[in-house]
Design a protein around this motif. Structure first.
Motif, PDB file in Angstrom:
ATOM      1  N   ARG A 244      -8.940  -3.390   8.015  1.00  0.00           N
ATOM      2  CA  ARG A 244      -7.856  -2.335   7.407  1.00  0.00           C
ATOM      3  C   ARG A 244      -7.611  -3.424   6.364  1.00  0.00           C
ATOM      4  O   ARG A 244      -6.978  -3.192   5.183  1.00  0.00           O
ATOM      5  CB  ARG A 244      -7.236  -2.041   7.855  1.00  0.00           C
TER       6      ARG A 244
ATOM      7  N   VAL B 287      -9.413  -5.127   3.788  1.00  0.00           N
ATOM      8  CA  VAL B 287      -9.788  -4.081   2.819  1.00  0.00           C
ATOM      9  C   VAL B 287      -8.969  -3.434   1.469  1.00  0.00           C
ATOM     10  O   VAL B 287      -8.740  -3.300   0.248  1.00  0.00           O
ATOM     11  CB  VAL B 287     -10.808  -2.595   3.756  1.00  0.00           C
TER      12      VAL B 287
ATOM     13  N   LEU C 184     -10.418   2.502   8.436  1.00  0.00           N
ATOM     14  CA  LEU C 184      -9.960   2.856   7.079  1.00  0.00           C
ATOM     15  C   LEU C 184     -10.137   4.377   6.533  1.00  0.00           C
ATOM     16  O   LEU C 184     -10.325   4.717   5.680  1.00  0.00           O
ATOM     17  CB  LEU C 184     -11.008   2.399   6.279  1.00  0.00           C
TER      18      LEU C 184
END
Length: 400
Positions: free
Chosen positions: A210, A213, A238
């Motif tokens: 996470r 990203v 996510l």
């Protein structure tokens, strides 16, 4: 180079002289003659043995120089002194050696460099005093110069000291491997090859999470396409992120948590989403051609775009997926594999299921108004409580 202490035959009361030992015996006699001021013709050990070859002379030996006369017994007193001196004298393999490796000095012993791998380059260089100057220059302090990386030489030297390979986290094992190969340390090189291969394998399976990203999302402008093609997101959380318009083609998202994420217009072509959780995700206009979602959960997902773009999931593998209550208006599931899938209460109006494998699929409570089911495999399908009855034209060429 070896050094010896010289005494005149029968005159051990006089102070001895130290000379460096040349390679040739005649040169030794010439040096002895010049040093002691006599006509040197013979060399004896302290036990009276006649020396005829410099190979038998050891570093630190005491020698008796004769002008041709036999060995005199008065010199035998040196024998006991020499024996006591040798008893407490470190062997040549324990001599301290200074190395200048790429500008950094290391201090070690001859035995450290020679005992572990006798056939290595270091062992050959420092096995004896003659070999200690084998092709090596020395710096101003007398340290032997070796033009290699000190960063990678240090773990090698520690390995030679205690036989254990210990690498600091900041040291690249590939660099140490190249040095081990250069120095001919085969046993060490074999260990490092395993470590390098394991590290490469670890890099191949590194999964982004996470934080990675989110960092990428922050760095990327709204007008720039963000691509995660072929990236491994196995098990990543996510959920609830805005991932719209991202290219996940060929990505691995096995077991990933994408619940309530915005995946509008994302590309998941041939992506691996097996066992992923997409419950409540927004999937408007998503492209999942030939993706694998076997065993995934897509409960309450929204595929219906008011602007008119339709999700394309042609050829997708959705065996045993859970999709209860999803809005799938106009979705393209042509030739998709939906065996044993649970699509209860889904809105499939205008969807394309032509050629799809729906064997044992649960379509109870679904709205299939104007859905295209031509050529679909409807064996064992549950149609209970359907909102809109099927028209015969929708099931033309249904497989039995």
């Amino acid at each position: 180079m070896k050094r010896v202490t010289l005494f005149r035959n029968g005159r051990i009361d006089l102070e001895g002289k130290v000379i460096a030992v040349p390679c040739d015996l005649n040169e030794v006699l010439s040096a002895a003659a010049e040093t002691l001021g006599i006509d040197a013709k013979k060399l004896y050990s302290t036990t009276g043995g006649l020396i005829e070859n410099t190979a038998v002379i050891r570093d630190g030996d005491t020698l008796i120089v004769s002008e041709g006369e036999p060995f005199l017994e008065s010199c035998s007193k040196l024998q006991s002194c020499e024996r006591d001196r040798l008893k407490y004298r470190p062997t040549s393999s324990a001599d301290w050696i200074r190395l200048n490796v790429g500008g950094q000095c290391f201090t070690t012993t001859r035995s450290t460099l020679t005992r572990h791998d006798p056939k290595s380059m270091l062992a050959c260089m420092f096995a004896t005093d003659e070999n200690a100057i084998w092709g090596n220059s020395v710096d101003d302090t007398g340290a032997y110069l070796i033009d290699r990386s000190p960063r990678y030489f240090e773990p090698i030297l520690n390995y030679l000291r205690h036989g254990e390979l210990i690498l600091d986290p900041a040291v690249n094992p590939q660099g140490v491997l190249e040095e081990a190969r250069f120095f001919g340390l085969q046993s060490l090189a074999e260990q490092l090859e395993i470590i390098v291969e394991d590290s490469r394998a670890d890099r191949d399976v590194v999964c982004l999470g996470r934080r990675d990203v989110v960092a990428a999302l922050i760095r990327t402008t709204t007008h720039t396409e963000l691509r995660f093609q072929g990236i491994n997101f196995t098990g990543a959380d996510l959920s609830k992120l805005d991932l719209s318009f991202i290219n996940f083609k060929y990505s691995i998202l096995q077991g990933a948590n994408l619940m309530q994420a915005n995946l509008s217009c994302c590309i998941f072509e041939r992506a691996d989403l097996r066992g992923a959780k997409l419950d409540g995700a927004n999937l408007l206009g998503v492209r999942m051609l030939c993706a694998s979602l076997e065993g995934a959960s897509l409960k309450g997902c929204n595929f219906e775009d008011p602007a008119g773009s339709r999700a394309n999931m042609e050829g997708v593998n959705m065996k045993a997926v859970q999709m209860e209550g999803s809005q799938m208006f106009g979705i393209n599931l042509r030739v998709a594999n939906l065996r044993n899938a649970n699509l209860q209460n889904c809105d499939l109006r205008g969807s394309v299921l032509a050629g799809a494998d729906l064997e044992n699929c649960d379509l109870s409570g679904c709205d299939l108004h104007e859905a295209n089911l031509r050529g679909a495999n409807l064996k064992g399908v549950t149609f209970d409580l359907m909102v809109t009855p099927l028209h015969m034209s929708q099931t033309l060429s249904v497989s039995q």
